[in-house]
Every structure is written in C-alpha cells, then in structure tokens.
Design an enzyme around this catalytic site. Structure first.
Site, PDB file in Angstrom:
ATOM      1  N   ASP A  28     -75.583   3.457 -33.383  1.00  0.00           N
ATOM      2  CA  ASP A  28     -76.415   4.342 -33.179  1.00  0.00           C
ATOM      3  C   ASP A  28     -76.796   5.443 -34.833  1.00  0.00           C
ATOM      4  O   ASP A  28     -76.019   4.707 -35.616  1.00  0.00           O
ATOM      5  CB  ASP A  28     -75.248   5.232 -32.701  1.00  0.00           C
ATOM      6  CG  ASP A  28     -76.298   6.118 -31.759  1.00  0.00           C
ATOM      7  OD1 ASP A  28     -77.128   5.754 -30.360  1.00  0.00           O
ATOM      8  OD2 ASP A  28     -77.264   7.002 -32.599  1.00  0.00           O
ATOM      9  N   ASN A  85     -75.801   7.782 -20.432  1.00  0.00           N
ATOM     10  CA  ASN A  85     -76.895   8.632 -19.425  1.00  0.00           C
ATOM     11  C   ASN A  85     -78.136   8.546 -18.419  1.00  0.00           C
ATOM     12  O   ASN A  85     -78.474   7.437 -18.954  1.00  0.00           O
ATOM     13  CB  ASN A  85     -77.076   9.582 -20.800  1.00  0.00           C
ATOM     14  CG  ASN A  85     -76.227  10.123 -21.699  1.00  0.00           C
ATOM     15  OD1 ASN A  85     -75.218  10.289 -21.651  1.00  0.00           O
ATOM     16  ND2 ASN A  85     -76.495  10.289 -23.092  1.00  0.00           N
ATOM     17  N   VAL A  94     -83.653   7.087 -24.634  1.00  0.00           N
ATOM     18  CA  VAL A  94     -84.924   5.682 -24.700  1.00  0.00           C
ATOM     19  C   VAL A  94     -83.872   5.297 -23.275  1.00  0.00           C
ATOM     20  O   VAL A  94     -83.115   4.621 -22.851  1.00  0.00           O
ATOM     21  CB  VAL A  94     -84.024   4.877 -25.493  1.00  0.00           C
ATOM     22  CG1 VAL A  94     -84.312   4.199 -26.063  1.00  0.00           C
ATOM     23  CG2 VAL A  94     -83.550   5.625 -26.988  1.00  0.00           C
ATOM     24  N   HIS A  98     -78.156   1.378 -21.391  1.00  0.00           N
ATOM     25  CA  HIS A  98     -77.389   1.171 -22.570  1.00  0.00           C
ATOM     26  C   HIS A  98     -76.182   2.241 -22.368  1.00  0.00           C
ATOM     27  O   HIS A  98     -76.238   3.064 -21.942  1.00  0.00           O
ATOM     28  CB  HIS A  98     -77.788   2.101 -24.058  1.00  0.00           C
ATOM     29  CG  HIS A  98     -78.505   3.566 -23.910  1.00  0.00           C
ATOM     30  ND1 HIS A  98     -79.746   3.386 -23.616  1.00  0.00           N
ATOM     31  CD2 HIS A  98     -78.102   4.222 -24.693  1.00  0.00           C
ATOM     32  CE1 HIS A  98     -79.689   5.204 -23.260  1.00  0.00           C
ATOM     33  NE2 HIS A  98     -78.911   5.341 -23.588  1.00  0.00           N
ATOM     34  N   ILE A  99     -74.569   1.182 -22.939  1.00  0.00           N
ATOM     35  CA  ILE A  99     -73.803   2.281 -23.072  1.00  0.00           C
ATOM     36  C   ILE A  99     -73.314   2.506 -24.382  1.00  0.00           C
ATOM     37  O   ILE A  99     -73.041   1.726 -25.501  1.00  0.00           O
ATOM     38  CB  ILE A  99     -72.627   1.189 -22.081  1.00  0.00           C
ATOM     39  CG1 ILE A  99     -73.427  -0.121 -21.370  1.00  0.00           C
ATOM     40  CG2 ILE A  99     -71.069   1.814 -22.382  1.00  0.00           C
ATOM     41  CD1 ILE A  99     -71.863  -1.084 -20.806  1.00  0.00           C
ATOM     42  N   HIS A 100     -72.762   4.072 -24.626  1.00  0.00           N
ATOM     43  CA  HIS A 100     -72.726   5.123 -25.649  1.00  0.00           C
ATOM     44  C   HIS A 100     -70.823   3.787 -25.672  1.00  0.00           C
ATOM     45  O   HIS A 100     -69.850   4.163 -24.969  1.00  0.00           O
ATOM     46  CB  HIS A 100     -72.503   5.635 -25.537  1.00  0.00           C
ATOM     47  CG  HIS A 100     -74.256   6.271 -25.675  1.00  0.00           C
ATOM     48  ND1 HIS A 100     -74.480   6.021 -27.561  1.00  0.00           N
ATOM     49  CD2 HIS A 100     -74.700   6.559 -24.874  1.00  0.00           C
ATOM     50  CE1 HIS A 100     -76.379   7.076 -26.555  1.00  0.00           C
ATOM     51  NE2 HIS A 100     -75.952   6.851 -25.193  1.00  0.00           N
TER      52      HIS A 100
HETATM   53  P1  5GP Z   1     -79.395   8.393 -24.709  1.00  0.00           P
HETATM   54  O1  5GP Z   1     -79.714   9.386 -25.261  1.00  0.00           O
HETATM   55  O2  5GP Z   1     -80.252   7.913 -24.126  1.00  0.00           O
HETATM   56  O3  5GP Z   1     -77.864   8.370 -23.827  1.00  0.00           O
HETATM   57  O4  5GP Z   1     -78.976   7.541 -26.304  1.00  0.00           O
HETATM   58  C1  5GP Z   1     -80.029   7.042 -27.314  1.00  0.00           C
HETATM   59  C2  5GP Z   1     -79.961   6.933 -28.308  1.00  0.00           C
HETATM   60  O5  5GP Z   1     -79.917   6.225 -29.714  1.00  0.00           O
HETATM   61  C3  5GP Z   1     -79.171   8.421 -28.833  1.00  0.00           C
HETATM   62  O6  5GP Z   1     -77.678   8.087 -29.266  1.00  0.00           O
HETATM   63  C4  5GP Z   1     -79.713   8.222 -30.522  1.00  0.00           C
HETATM   64  O7  5GP Z   1     -79.589   8.075 -31.498  1.00  0.00           O
HETATM   65  C5  5GP Z   1     -80.125   5.994 -30.834  1.00  0.00           C
HETATM   66  N1  5GP Z   1     -81.202   6.013 -30.800  1.00  0.00           N
HETATM   67  C6  5GP Z   1     -82.124   6.489 -31.272  1.00  0.00           C
HETATM   68  N2  5GP Z   1     -83.331   6.530 -32.223  1.00  0.00           N
HETATM   69  C7  5GP Z   1     -82.612   4.770 -32.619  1.00  0.00           C
HETATM   70  C8  5GP Z   1     -82.992   4.169 -33.654  1.00  0.00           C
HETATM   71  O8  5GP Z   1     -83.959   3.603 -34.052  1.00  0.00           O
HETATM   72  N3  5GP Z   1     -81.951   3.483 -33.954  1.00  0.00           N
HETATM   73  C9  5GP Z   1     -81.085   3.158 -34.032  1.00  0.00           C
HETATM   74  N4  5GP Z   1     -80.034   2.465 -34.140  1.00  0.00           N
HETATM   75  N5  5GP Z   1     -80.319   4.232 -32.780  1.00  0.00           N
HETATM   76  C10 5GP Z   1     -81.651   5.396 -32.761  1.00  0.00           C
END
Ligand code: 5GP
Length: 112
Positions: A28, A85, A94, A98-100
């Site tokens: 991330d 999320n 995004v 995706h799995i964190h």
């Molecule tokens: P969400 O908030 O949708 O569950 O998680 C999206 C994740 O994507 C966030 O933790 C954010 O930091 C990560 N993210 C956003 N833009 C980028 C990027 O350009 N590259 C990477 N590697 N992660 C990203």
C-alpha cells in the site's frame, strides 16, 4: 479503468510482492502498519458485494494468498488483520476488490 487495473497492467508503478495468473499483491502506498499489502484479483470485481457464485474459488485463492503473504512477511506468528472495505460507508476508495493485509504492530479494535 481503475487505478488497480493500471497497476495490474504496469501502467502505474507499485512494489509488487507476489503475483500469479489470477491475483496480484503489492504494498500500500500509504501504509497503516509496518506491513500493509493489498491482495487483488486480476478479474475486474468492483467490491466484495459484487461477487458471484462463480467467484467462490477465486475468493478462496485470494484469502490463501493473503495468509501466505502474512507468513512470508513474518507477521503470521504475532498476528495480523485482513480487511475488505466495501462501498462508501465501508471506506472503499478504489472500486476494485482488494484485501488489506495489515500487521507488524498491535491493531486496535473496533475500527473507527
Ligand atoms: P480502500 O480505502 O479502497 O479500502 O483501500 C485502497 C488503498 O489503496 C488505500 O489503503 C490506499 O492507500 C491505497 N492506494 C491508493 N493509491 C495507491 C497507489 O497509487 N499505489 C498503491 N500501492 N496503493 C494505493
């Protein structure tokens, strides 16, 4: 095309830690823990609420990949958290499933 599709296609750079034909894992860009990796399907699924019966095997593979990555990153013994999320209230920013994988410190509960 979503940001994560661009990462899959190598149009946007990312620190990729693991990949196979169906899944990709990368660090991330704004890590919330010492280890913070995103595991995604290459198939375009906008969120966990959009999965179909046909995705059952793929979902299992994503979870297996996430746990294997936790082992590889050295956080399996101390513990880790997998987070998905979904939608605006879920904090999804995004729109690509995706799995964190989070670990390397004690994580608080409940989430904010
Ligand atoms: P969400 O908030 O949708 O569950 O998680 C999206 C994740 O994507 C966030 O933790 C954010 O930091 C990560 N993210 C956003 N833009 C980028 C990027 O350009 N590259 C990477 N590697 N992660 C990203």
């Amino acid at each position: 095309m979503t940001l994560f599709e661009k990462i899959i296609n190598r149009q946007v750079p990312a620190e990729i830690v693991w990949e196979n034909e169906e899944c990709l894992a990368f660090r991330d860009i704004h890590p919330q823990a010492p280890v913070h990796i995103l595991v995604i399907p290459k198939k375009n699924i906008s969120h966990i609420g959009a999965v179909q019966e046909e995705d059952a095997v793929l979902l299992g593979k994503l979870l297996l990949a996430a746990t294997q990555i936790a082992k590889k990153e050295g956080i399996a013994k101390t513990g880790f958290r997998l987070v998905i999320n979904c939608g605006s209230d879920g904090g999804e920013t995004v729109p690509h499933l995706h799995i964190h994988v989070l670990g390397g410190r004690a994580l608080q509960w409940p989430p904010g």
